[in-house]
Design a protein around this motif. Structure first.
Motif, PDB file in Angstrom:
ATOM      1  N   LEU A 199       0.831  -1.207   0.000  1.00 30.67           N
ATOM      2  CA  LEU A 199       0.000   0.000   0.000  1.00 30.67           C
ATOM      3  C   LEU A 199       0.864   1.255   0.000  1.00 30.67           C
ATOM      4  O   LEU A 199       0.570   2.225  -0.697  1.00 30.67           O
ATOM      5  N   ALA A 200       1.928   1.222   0.806  1.00 30.01           N
ATOM      6  CA  ALA A 200       2.819   2.384   0.854  1.00 30.01           C
ATOM      7  C   ALA A 200       3.444   2.658  -0.512  1.00 30.01           C
ATOM      8  O   ALA A 200       3.590   3.815  -0.921  1.00 30.01           O
ATOM      9  N   ARG A 201       3.801   1.605  -1.233  1.00 32.98           N
ATOM     10  CA  ARG A 201       4.388   1.767  -2.569  1.00 32.98           C
ATOM     11  C   ARG A 201       3.369   2.305  -3.571  1.00 32.98           C
ATOM     12  O   ARG A 201       3.718   3.054  -4.487  1.00 32.98           O
ATOM     13  N   LEU A 202       2.106   1.929  -3.400  1.00 31.31           N
ATOM     14  CA  LEU A 202       1.069   2.414  -4.312  1.00 31.31           C
ATOM     15  C   LEU A 202       0.750   3.881  -4.102  1.00 31.31           C
ATOM     16  O   LEU A 202       0.198   4.532  -4.988  1.00 31.31           O
ATOM     17  N   GLY A 203       1.064   4.393  -2.909  1.00 28.96           N
ATOM     18  CA  GLY A 203       0.870   5.811  -2.657  1.00 28.96           C
ATOM     19  C   GLY A 203      -0.582   6.227  -2.535  1.00 28.96           C
ATOM     20  O   GLY A 203      -0.932   7.368  -2.833  1.00 28.96           O
ATOM     21  N   VAL A 204      -1.449   5.319  -2.102  1.00 28.71           N
ATOM     22  CA  VAL A 204      -2.858   5.646  -1.924  1.00 28.71           C
ATOM     23  C   VAL A 204      -3.113   5.891  -0.441  1.00 28.71           C
ATOM     24  O   VAL A 204      -2.739   5.078   0.404  1.00 28.71           O
ATOM     25  N   GLY A 205      -3.764   6.999  -0.118  1.00 35.71           N
ATOM     26  CA  GLY A 205      -4.023   7.323   1.271  1.00 35.71           C
ATOM     27  C   GLY A 205      -5.036   6.390   1.898  1.00 35.71           C
ATOM     28  O   GLY A 205      -5.986   5.944   1.244  1.00 35.71           O
ATOM     29  N   VAL A 206      -4.847   6.094   3.185  1.00 36.12           N
ATOM     30  CA  VAL A 206      -5.753   5.176   3.869  1.00 36.12           C
ATOM     31  C   VAL A 206      -7.161   5.749   3.944  1.00 36.12           C
ATOM     32  O   VAL A 206      -8.150   5.017   3.809  1.00 36.12           O
ATOM     33  N   ALA A 207      -7.299   7.050   4.134  1.00 34.63           N
ATOM     34  CA  ALA A 207      -8.637   7.643   4.173  1.00 34.63           C
ATOM     35  C   ALA A 207      -9.350   7.458   2.841  1.00 34.63           C
ATOM     36  O   ALA A 207     -10.556   7.190   2.798  1.00 34.63           O
ATOM     37  N   GLU A 208      -8.619   7.604   1.748  1.00 34.73           N
ATOM     38  CA  GLU A 208      -9.208   7.358   0.424  1.00 34.73           C
ATOM     39  C   GLU A 208      -9.661   5.910   0.301  1.00 34.73           C
ATOM     40  O   GLU A 208     -10.753   5.617  -0.193  1.00 34.73           O
ATOM     41  N   LEU A 209      -8.802   4.989   0.740  1.00 32.89           N
ATOM     42  CA  LEU A 209      -9.119   3.567   0.650  1.00 32.89           C
ATOM     43  C   LEU A 209     -10.321   3.210   1.514  1.00 32.89           C
ATOM     44  O   LEU A 209     -11.243   2.526   1.077  1.00 32.89           O
ATOM     45  N   ALA A 210     -10.289   3.689   2.757  1.00 30.65           N
ATOM     46  CA  ALA A 210     -11.310   3.295   3.715  1.00 30.65           C
ATOM     47  C   ALA A 210     -12.694   3.773   3.298  1.00 30.65           C
ATOM     48  O   ALA A 210     -13.700   3.120   3.594  1.00 30.65           O
ATOM     49  N   ALA A 211     -12.758   4.903   2.597  1.00 32.22           N
ATOM     50  CA  ALA A 211     -14.052   5.447   2.191  1.00 32.22           C
ATOM     51  C   ALA A 211     -14.786   4.523   1.229  1.00 32.22           C
ATOM     52  O   ALA A 211     -16.014   4.526   1.161  1.00 32.22           O
ATOM     53  N   VAL A 212     -14.042   3.712   0.473  1.00 33.00           N
ATOM     54  CA  VAL A 212     -14.669   2.838  -0.525  1.00 33.00           C
ATOM     55  C   VAL A 212     -14.313   1.374  -0.307  1.00 33.00           C
ATOM     56  O   VAL A 212     -14.645   0.525  -1.133  1.00 33.00           O
ATOM     57  N   ALA A 213     -13.642   1.053   0.797  1.00 39.54           N
ATOM     58  CA  ALA A 213     -13.096  -0.295   0.998  1.00 39.54           C
ATOM     59  C   ALA A 213     -14.191  -1.336   1.154  1.00 39.54           C
ATOM     60  O   ALA A 213     -15.066  -1.204   2.019  1.00 39.54           O
ATOM     61  N   PRO A 214     -14.165  -2.408   0.357  1.00 37.74           N
ATOM     62  CA  PRO A 214     -15.049  -3.547   0.600  1.00 37.74           C
ATOM     63  C   PRO A 214     -14.578  -4.281   1.855  1.00 37.74           C
ATOM     64  O   PRO A 214     -13.459  -4.074   2.326  1.00 37.74           O
ATOM     65  N   PRO A 215     -15.420  -5.148   2.414  1.00 31.99           N
ATOM     66  CA  PRO A 215     -15.077  -5.823   3.684  1.00 31.99           C
ATOM     67  C   PRO A 215     -13.723  -6.527   3.700  1.00 31.99           C
ATOM     68  O   PRO A 215     -13.008  -6.423   4.709  1.00 31.99           O
ATOM     69  N   PRO A 216     -13.297  -7.250   2.636  1.00 33.14           N
ATOM     70  CA  PRO A 216     -11.978  -7.884   2.728  1.00 33.14           C
ATOM     71  C   PRO A 216     -10.852  -6.876   2.923  1.00 33.14           C
ATOM     72  O   PRO A 216      -9.929  -7.112   3.715  1.00 33.14           O
ATOM     73  N   HIS A 217     -10.923  -5.742   2.210  1.00 32.10           N
ATOM     74  CA  HIS A 217      -9.869  -4.737   2.343  1.00 32.10           C
ATOM     75  C   HIS A 217      -9.921  -4.086   3.722  1.00 32.10           C
ATOM     76  O   HIS A 217      -8.873  -3.864   4.354  1.00 32.10           O
ATOM     77  N   ALA A 218     -11.135  -3.787   4.212  1.00 27.79           N
ATOM     78  CA  ALA A 218     -11.259  -3.200   5.545  1.00 27.79           C
ATOM     79  C   ALA A 218     -10.694  -4.136   6.603  1.00 27.79           C
ATOM     80  O   ALA A 218     -10.063  -3.695   7.580  1.00 27.79           O
ATOM     81  N   THR A 219     -10.908  -5.442   6.421  1.00 24.97           N
ATOM     82  CA  THR A 219     -10.362  -6.422   7.361  1.00 24.97           C
ATOM     83  C   THR A 219      -8.842  -6.415   7.329  1.00 24.97           C
ATOM     84  O   THR A 219      -8.183  -6.479   8.382  1.00 24.97           O
ATOM     85  N   MET A 220      -8.264  -6.321   6.136  1.00 19.73           N
ATOM     86  CA  MET A 220      -6.808  -6.256   6.030  1.00 19.73           C
ATOM     87  C   MET A 220      -6.267  -4.986   6.667  1.00 19.73           C
ATOM     88  O   MET A 220      -5.214  -5.002   7.326  1.00 19.73           O
ATOM     89  N   LEU A 221      -6.960  -3.860   6.490  1.00 15.15           N
ATOM     90  CA  LEU A 221      -6.537  -2.618   7.151  1.00 15.15           C
ATOM     91  C   LEU A 221      -6.584  -2.767   8.667  1.00 15.15           C
ATOM     92  O   LEU A 221      -5.701  -2.278   9.386  1.00 15.15           O
ATOM     93  N   ALA A 222      -7.625  -3.453   9.162  1.00 14.69           N
ATOM     94  CA  ALA A 222      -7.735  -3.663  10.605  1.00 14.69           C
ATOM     95  C   ALA A 222      -6.587  -4.532  11.116  1.00 14.69           C
ATOM     96  O   ALA A 222      -5.999  -4.260  12.173  1.00 14.69           O
ATOM     97  N   LEU A 223      -6.243  -5.593  10.378  1.00 12.13           N
ATOM     98  CA  LEU A 223      -5.119  -6.439  10.767  1.00 12.13           C
ATOM     99  C   LEU A 223      -3.816  -5.660  10.741  1.00 12.13           C
ATOM    100  O   LEU A 223      -2.968  -5.793  11.636  1.00 12.13           O
ATOM    101  N   LEU A 224      -3.650  -4.838   9.719  1.00  9.03           N
ATOM    102  CA  LEU A 224      -2.437  -4.027   9.617  1.00  9.03           C
ATOM    103  C   LEU A 224      -2.341  -3.058  10.795  1.00  9.03           C
ATOM    104  O   LEU A 224      -1.271  -2.883  11.389  1.00  9.03           O
ATOM    105  N   ALA A 225      -3.466  -2.430  11.148  1.00  2.00           N
ATOM    106  CA  ALA A 225      -3.468  -1.495  12.270  1.00  2.00           C
ATOM    107  C   ALA A 225      -3.128  -2.201  13.572  1.00  2.00           C
ATOM    108  O   ALA A 225      -2.427  -1.649  14.430  1.00  2.00           O
ATOM    109  N   ARG A 226      -3.620  -3.432  13.744  1.00  2.00           N
ATOM    110  CA  ARG A 226      -3.336  -4.174  14.980  1.00  2.00           C
ATOM    111  C   ARG A 226      -1.850  -4.467  15.101  1.00  2.00           C
ATOM    112  O   ARG A 226      -1.256  -4.287  16.169  1.00  2.00           O
ATOM    113  N   ILE A 227      -1.241  -4.927  14.010  1.00  2.00           N
ATOM    114  CA  ILE A 227       0.186  -5.244  14.066  1.00  2.00           C
ATOM    115  C   ILE A 227       1.012  -3.970  14.230  1.00  2.00           C
ATOM    116  O   ILE A 227       1.959  -3.920  15.028  1.00  2.00           O
ATOM    117  N   ALA A 228       0.644  -2.916  13.484  1.00  2.00           N
ATOM    118  CA  ALA A 228       1.403  -1.666  13.560  1.00  2.00           C
ATOM    119  C   ALA A 228       1.312  -1.037  14.945  1.00  2.00           C
ATOM    120  O   ALA A 228       2.207  -0.280  15.349  1.00  2.00           O
TER     121      ALA A 228
END
Length: 328
Positions: A199-228
């Motif tokens: 995601l960092a390499r793609l240069g897309v902001g998380v707020a942009e992603l989250a606004a349109v994220a389908p459930p699988p992507h939102a779940t991956m963001l949640a997992l990423l946030a937990r580890i981070a």
């Protein structure tokens, strides 16, 4: 202790090294609730768990007279410390323990500590526990991998206690544990971390992603946030200390390469892609329905994303203050 069997006397006096930390604190708290006398040992000025636990400031790799005396009286010495600390401590801790007492650890890798115990701790019982969950989640219904190096009545009593707390003690050999941990922890964390790095390499902001994220992507963001949001040393140990973690990461990279190969424009690519999905269904086997339904429940429980204005999208307020900080 609250149990009516011989566990009461077998694990009466317990020393929890690293008991001021999250994992050690979890065990210290439950040992206290079970009626044990608990001494928390930590090199810092940590706070002992609630209850009747005592606290001793000390270095388990350089045992002083007071700590040596406490270890010599203990029925259980639990090492809830980083791997390198535990490996450095085994020899002198075992020497200070009385024969037949139980030396336990909570390391996420069991091969090296098992070798150290076999070499230097022949007079004591020994068991390694690895709670396969974050301490904040608690034991109830969750697996605890158990590697018993030197079996005996106290090792079995500890596993009974874990089960009385609601955990599921799963006995494994040290090599088997590390093989499964490489798949369940190292591979999983590597996949989530790689997702974040991509995601960092793609240069897309998380707020942009989250606004349109389908459930699988939102779940991956949640997992990423937990580890981070976690402790870097924990995830570093999972990746660096397990000798089988490198193979798991290599398999992950090969999996991405295989997927890319199915999408390289070949005429039969779609058929091969469908065949690959069929192979994954076969991999899940009779558990396919369980995990599919579990995923549906997880997606149904996802909270809607709370949209926050981006720098180029002002909100209803005319304030120019900084955006509201969020937990990471």
């Amino acid at each position: 202790m609250t149990r009516g069997d011989h566990t009461t006397e077998l694990l009466r006096r317990c020393v929890v090294v690293g008991g001021a930390g999250a994992v050690g604190g979890l065990f210290a708290e439950h040992l206290l609730r079970s009626g044990a006398e608990v001494l928390v040992v930590d090199p810092g000025a940590g706070v002992a768990p609630a209850g009747e636990a005592r606290f001793l400031r000390g270095d388990i790799t350089d045992i002083g007279p007071d700590l040596r005396e406490e270890i010599g009286r203990a029925d259980l010495v639990l090492l809830a410390v980083p791997e390198q600390v535990a490996l450095a401590a085994v020899k002198q801790v075992a020497a200070a323990m009385r024969p037949g007492a139980l030396l336990a650890d909570t390391l996420s890798v069991k091969g090296p500590i098992a070798d150290e115990i076999l070499a230097h701790a022949g007079d004591v019982e020994a068991a390694g526990l690895n709670p396969m969950f974050a301490p904040s989640l608690g034991f109830a219904g969750r697996p605890v991998a158990a590697v018993v190096v030197h079996d005996g009545p106290r090792a079995r009593a500890l596993l009974r206690l874990v089960e009385s707390w609601g955990g599921r003690a799963v006995r494994l050999g040290a090599h088997e544990h590390d093989r499964l941990a490489a798949a369940t922890q190292a591979l999983t964390h590597a996949a989530v971390l790689s997702f974040g790095l991509a995601l960092a390499r793609l240069g897309v902001g998380v707020a942009e992603l989250a606004a349109v994220a389908p459930p699988p992507h939102a779940t991956m963001l949640a997992l990423l946030a937990r580890i981070a949001s976690g402790t870097p040393e924990v995830y570093w140990d999972v990746q660096s200390a397990n000798p089988q973690a490198a193979a798991a990461r290599e398999a992950l990279a090969e999996g991405v390469g295989t997927l890319a190969g199915l999408l390289d424009g070949r005429a039969d690519g779609e058929a091969e892609f469908a065949a690959a999905l069929g192979g994954l269904r076969d991999l899940l086997g009779p558990d396919l329905g369980f995990y599919r339904d579990t995923c549906a429940e997880m997606f149904g429980a996802l909270r809607p994303y709370e949209h926050r204005p981006t720098p180029y999208e002002p909100g209803p307020s005319t304030s120019t203050s900084s955006p509201v900080p969020t937990e990471r």
